[in-house]
Scaffold this motif. Structure first.
Motif, PDB file in Angstrom:
ATOM      1  N   ARG A  48      58.475  42.390  47.886  1.00 28.96           N
ATOM      2  CA  ARG A  48      57.438  43.207  47.266  1.00 28.96           C
ATOM      3  C   ARG A  48      57.900  43.708  45.904  1.00 28.96           C
ATOM      4  N   ARG A  49      56.927  43.952  45.037  1.00 28.18           N
ATOM      5  CA  ARG A  49      57.169  44.461  43.692  1.00 28.18           C
ATOM      6  C   ARG A  49      58.158  43.594  42.914  1.00 28.18           C
ATOM      7  N   PHE A  50      57.991  42.299  43.053  1.00 30.17           N
ATOM      8  CA  PHE A  50      58.861  41.379  42.344  1.00 30.17           C
ATOM      9  C   PHE A  50      58.114  40.544  41.305  1.00 30.17           C
ATOM     10  N   GLY A  51      56.894  40.956  40.978  1.00 30.10           N
ATOM     11  CA  GLY A  51      56.150  40.271  39.930  1.00 30.10           C
ATOM     12  C   GLY A  51      55.219  39.184  40.409  1.00 30.10           C
ATOM     13  N   LYS A  52      54.967  39.107  41.721  1.00 32.87           N
ATOM     14  CA  LYS A  52      54.096  38.058  42.238  1.00 32.87           C
ATOM     15  C   LYS A  52      52.664  38.207  41.727  1.00 32.87           C
ATOM     16  N   SER A  53      52.163  39.441  41.709  1.00 36.49           N
ATOM     17  CA  SER A  53      50.775  39.658  41.296  1.00 36.49           C
ATOM     18  C   SER A  53      50.569  39.339  39.820  1.00 36.49           C
ATOM     19  N   LEU A  54      51.535  39.691  38.980  1.00 38.34           N
ATOM     20  CA  LEU A  54      51.438  39.348  37.562  1.00 38.34           C
ATOM     21  C   LEU A  54      51.483  37.835  37.385  1.00 38.34           C
ATOM     22  N   LEU A  55      52.289  37.154  38.165  1.00 38.67           N
ATOM     23  CA  LEU A  55      52.345  35.695  38.112  1.00 38.67           C
ATOM     24  C   LEU A  55      50.988  35.088  38.462  1.00 38.67           C
ATOM     25  N   VAL A  56      50.370  35.575  39.531  1.00 41.22           N
ATOM     26  CA  VAL A  56      49.060  35.056  39.936  1.00 41.22           C
ATOM     27  C   VAL A  56      48.011  35.337  38.863  1.00 41.22           C
ATOM     28  N   SER A  57      48.069  36.533  38.278  1.00 48.81           N
ATOM     29  CA  SER A  57      47.138  36.866  37.198  1.00 48.81           C
ATOM     30  C   SER A  57      47.343  35.955  35.989  1.00 48.81           C
ATOM     31  N   THR A  58      48.593  35.608  35.702  1.00 49.69           N
ATOM     32  CA  THR A  58      48.891  34.701  34.594  1.00 49.69           C
ATOM     33  C   THR A  58      48.315  33.314  34.873  1.00 49.69           C
ATOM     34  N   LEU A  59      48.451  32.843  36.097  1.00 43.99           N
ATOM     35  CA  LEU A  59      47.851  31.564  36.492  1.00 43.99           C
ATOM     36  C   LEU A  59      46.329  31.609  36.334  1.00 43.99           C
ATOM     37  N   HIS A  60      45.736  32.734  36.703  1.00 46.88           N
ATOM     38  CA  HIS A  60      44.289  32.900  36.564  1.00 46.88           C
ATOM     39  C   HIS A  60      43.879  32.736  35.100  1.00 46.88           C
ATOM     40  N   SER A  61      44.557  33.427  34.208  1.00 51.24           N
ATOM     41  CA  SER A  61      44.226  33.346  32.779  1.00 51.24           C
ATOM     42  C   SER A  61      44.438  31.939  32.239  1.00 51.24           C
ATOM     43  N   TYR A  62      45.483  31.279  32.705  1.00 53.71           N
ATOM     44  CA  TYR A  62      45.764  29.926  32.241  1.00 53.71           C
ATOM     45  C   TYR A  62      44.664  28.963  32.661  1.00 53.71           C
ATOM     46  N   PHE A  63      44.307  28.974  33.941  1.00 56.40           N
ATOM     47  CA  PHE A  63      43.294  28.039  34.426  1.00 56.40           C
ATOM     48  C   PHE A  63      41.900  28.387  33.906  1.00 56.40           C
ATOM     49  N   ALA A  64      41.689  29.650  33.540  1.00 55.64           N
ATOM     50  CA  ALA A  64      40.407  30.048  32.946  1.00 55.64           C
ATOM     51  C   ALA A  64      40.325  29.645  31.472  1.00 55.64           C
ATOM     52  N   GLY A  65      41.373  29.018  30.949  1.00 58.65           N
ATOM     53  CA  GLY A  65      41.351  28.530  29.581  1.00 58.65           C
ATOM     54  C   GLY A  65      41.532  29.598  28.522  1.00 58.65           C
ATOM     55  N   ARG A  66      42.158  30.717  28.880  1.00 56.68           N
ATOM     56  CA  ARG A  66      42.312  31.831  27.935  1.00 56.68           C
ATOM     57  C   ARG A  66      43.460  31.567  26.956  1.00 56.68           C
ATOM     58  N   LYS A  67      43.300  30.597  26.110  1.00 58.93           N
ATOM     59  CA  LYS A  67      44.333  30.202  25.148  1.00 58.93           C
ATOM     60  C   LYS A  67      44.776  31.377  24.277  1.00 58.93           C
ATOM     61  N   ASP A  68      43.842  32.274  23.974  1.00 58.49           N
ATOM     62  CA  ASP A  68      44.153  33.400  23.087  1.00 58.49           C
ATOM     63  C   ASP A  68      45.240  34.315  23.646  1.00 58.49           C
ATOM     64  N   LEU A  69      45.349  34.383  24.977  1.00 60.71           N
ATOM     65  CA  LEU A  69      46.329  35.273  25.600  1.00 60.71           C
ATOM     66  C   LEU A  69      47.744  34.695  25.591  1.00 60.71           C
ATOM     67  N   PHE A  70      47.894  33.415  25.281  1.00 58.72           N
ATOM     68  CA  PHE A  70      49.189  32.747  25.396  1.00 58.72           C
ATOM     69  C   PHE A  70      49.816  32.437  24.036  1.00 58.72           C
TER      70      PHE A  70
END
Length: 518
Positions: A48-70
């Motif tokens: 727990r609290r090892f960054g899993k949720s941020l990782l999943v959120s990052t995957l979400h932004s990537y697959f949603a095509g949010r190029k501006d965030l990267f």
């Protein structure tokens, strides 16, 4: 004057981290590698609290095509297409401490939110059919394969892992929720699940023959957490700022950070990995203290310790093969898998010849947190009195006042309400082990010598103490045993001065009756 760095304490949304200029340790090169492998189904276990949720959120932004965030991240130079996929993102961290009916209502809430986002109006009532319907409708509506991200997939089950009846009911609900993923495979681009442990009797593991568990994959050892290299390069300014606030050198702070927060390895070989939650809180607050345990009590772990009769002294070095500590929860024959997957022990070495791993507690923060969480179960629910006593015993020992320390112990044990299973010598051995560990001492029990076993050995401020414990006997008898078996010779090469402490406990008063110090 340099602008103060902002740390994402409690912020698990990648878009917020990037747009509001929080510190972000770039994991996007690994994310690109993961999402361009053969296969579609992946599982990652981390504490727990090892960054899993941020990782999943990052995957979400990537697959949603949010190029501006990267922008300016590693993936910006790797990804050329930035295709936009429909993403179904389920966060199950809110599904803890629920019975069957409430869990079904929570899944209804999560599914309704996804259906509303994609304009899915009509749906079946059954949770399994509803998930199938959602994936199919989104696939047909968008003309794109669907990405499914499930964060903390095991959250509904962890707190009842010790309750067979409730576990079976909740497991059936979650099995129905996950089972459509297999038959929906042609309509799926990527499926990623995170969790702490593995429940083999969920469809996600028992029916999927193509899910890849990357939890011990060397390539992704640093996918969550902060490596020592990242700390030294990306966070060197943070170490310097902390050094100024703590009035210590850069190296002294780095050593203290490593002692308290480093030491995790999720495969071997593996980079040294720091707990990100503790590290970021430390930089934000400007002090080194215990953060991980203060963020939540591991009640499921304590319950399982009681179920498996695990003693506090057993929470230390051990040898195990991977199938012994990366085993599914339902097939556990010991507590080792849950201790490992939850982050309370970690890999410290590997013997390739015998395919055997060396496991131990990761660092000082985890060791102290574990001992503190055990106080209500092995000593007394009155943690305030316990903590004050431990501090005062530590002060007495620091001043070489052994008699004063023993007097405090005797008085303290008199205040503890009598409980069953304390009328044996081993109980007091466990109590001393917890107290000494919380004092910051090195302690071990049943230390083998050429002529016997030392009950408790303890090192505090470069001084060695040998304890021999008796119950309903005499301190003189305990001291005779120390001398007869020449226990101090076991440590003759240590260079430490040695103090022998013979202690006799009284089963009628449940405290120390007498002691001798030499």
């Amino acid at each position: 004057m340099a602008t103060a760095r902002r740390y994402p304490i409690g912020i698990q949304t990648f878009e917020t981290v990037r747009k509001e200029n929080y510190v972000y340790i770039d994991k996007t090169g690994l994310i690109y590698q993961l999402t361009h492998q053969d296969g579609k189904f992946y599982f990652l276990s981390r504490p727990r609290r090892f960054g899993k949720s941020l990782l999943v959120s990052t995957l979400h932004s990537y697959f949603a095509g949010r190029k501006d965030l990267f922008k300016n991240l590693a993936i910006a130079n790797l990804e050329k297409e930035w295709n936009e996929y429909p993403v179904l993102h389920f966060d199950l961290s809110g599904a803890k401490h629920m019975g069957k009916d409430r869990l079904l209502r929570h899944l209804d809430f999560l599914l309704s939110a996804q259906e509303e986002d994609f304009g899915v109006v009509d749906h079946p009532e059954d949770v399994s059919d509803r998930m199938s319907n959602l994936i199919e409708k989104v696939y047909k509506k968008t003309g794109q394969q669907v990405v499914v991200l499930i964060d903390e997939y095991d959250a509904p089950l962890l707190d009842v892992v010790h309750e067979e009846e409730n576990l079976n009911d909740l497991r059936q609900v979650m099995r129905d929720f996950y089972s459509p993923l297999k038959k929906s495979e042609p309509m799926l681009r990527f499926v990623f699940l995170t969790g702490i442990t593995k429940f083999s009797q969920l469809s996600i593991f028992s029916e999927f023959n193509n899910i890849k568990n990357i939890s011990m994959d060397e390539k992704y050892a640093a996918l969550c957490g902060i490596t020592k290299e990242e700390l030294l390069t990306k966070m060197s300014p943070d170490i310097d700022s902390l050094a100024v606030r703590m009035k210590k050198s850069h190296q002294e702070v780095l050593d203290a950070l490593a002692y308290n927060y480093d030491g995790y390895h999720f495969t071997w070989p593996s980079p040294d990995i720091f707990n990100p939650y503790s590290l970021l809180n430390c930089f934000s607050d400007g002090k080194i203290t215990d953060y991980w345990f203060s963020s939540g009590t591991p009640t499921y772990l304590i319950n399982m310790m009681r179920k498996f009769n695990v003693l506090p002294t057993a929470l230390g070095p051990m040898d195990a093969q991977s199938q012994d500590f990366d085993a599914p929860t339902e097939r556990m024959t010991s507590l080792t898998p849950l201790l490992y997957q939850s982050g309370y022990i970690t890999i410290k070495g590997y013997d390739e010849m015998f395919d055997s791993y060396k496991l131990d507690i990761p660092n000082h923060e985890v060791e102290l947190g574990l001992m503190r969480s055990l106080i209500p179960y092995y000593i007394t629910p009155d943690t305030l009195t316990t903590n004050n006593t431990i501090v005062n015993m530590g002060r007495a020992l620091y001043n070489n006042d052994i008699d004063g320390m023993m007097g405090l112990l005797k008085k303290f044990l008199l205040t503890i309400p009598y409980t069953d299973n304390t009328n044996y010598e081993g109980h007091y051995q466990q109590v001393l082990y917890i107290i000494f560990t919380l004092m910051g001492a090195w302690a071990d029990v049943e230390v083998h010598t050429a002529k016997g076993r030392i009950d408790v050995a303890m090192i505090f401020h470069r001084h060695l103490y040998i304890f021999e414990l008796k119950l309903d006997s005499t301190a003189e008898a305990a001291m005779r045993q120390i001398n007869l078996k020449d226990y101090p010779s076991r440590f003759s090469l240590s260079g430490y001065p040695v103090t022998k402490v013979a202690v006799n406990f009284d089963s009628s008063t449940h405290t120390v009756k007498d002691w001798i110090v030499k």
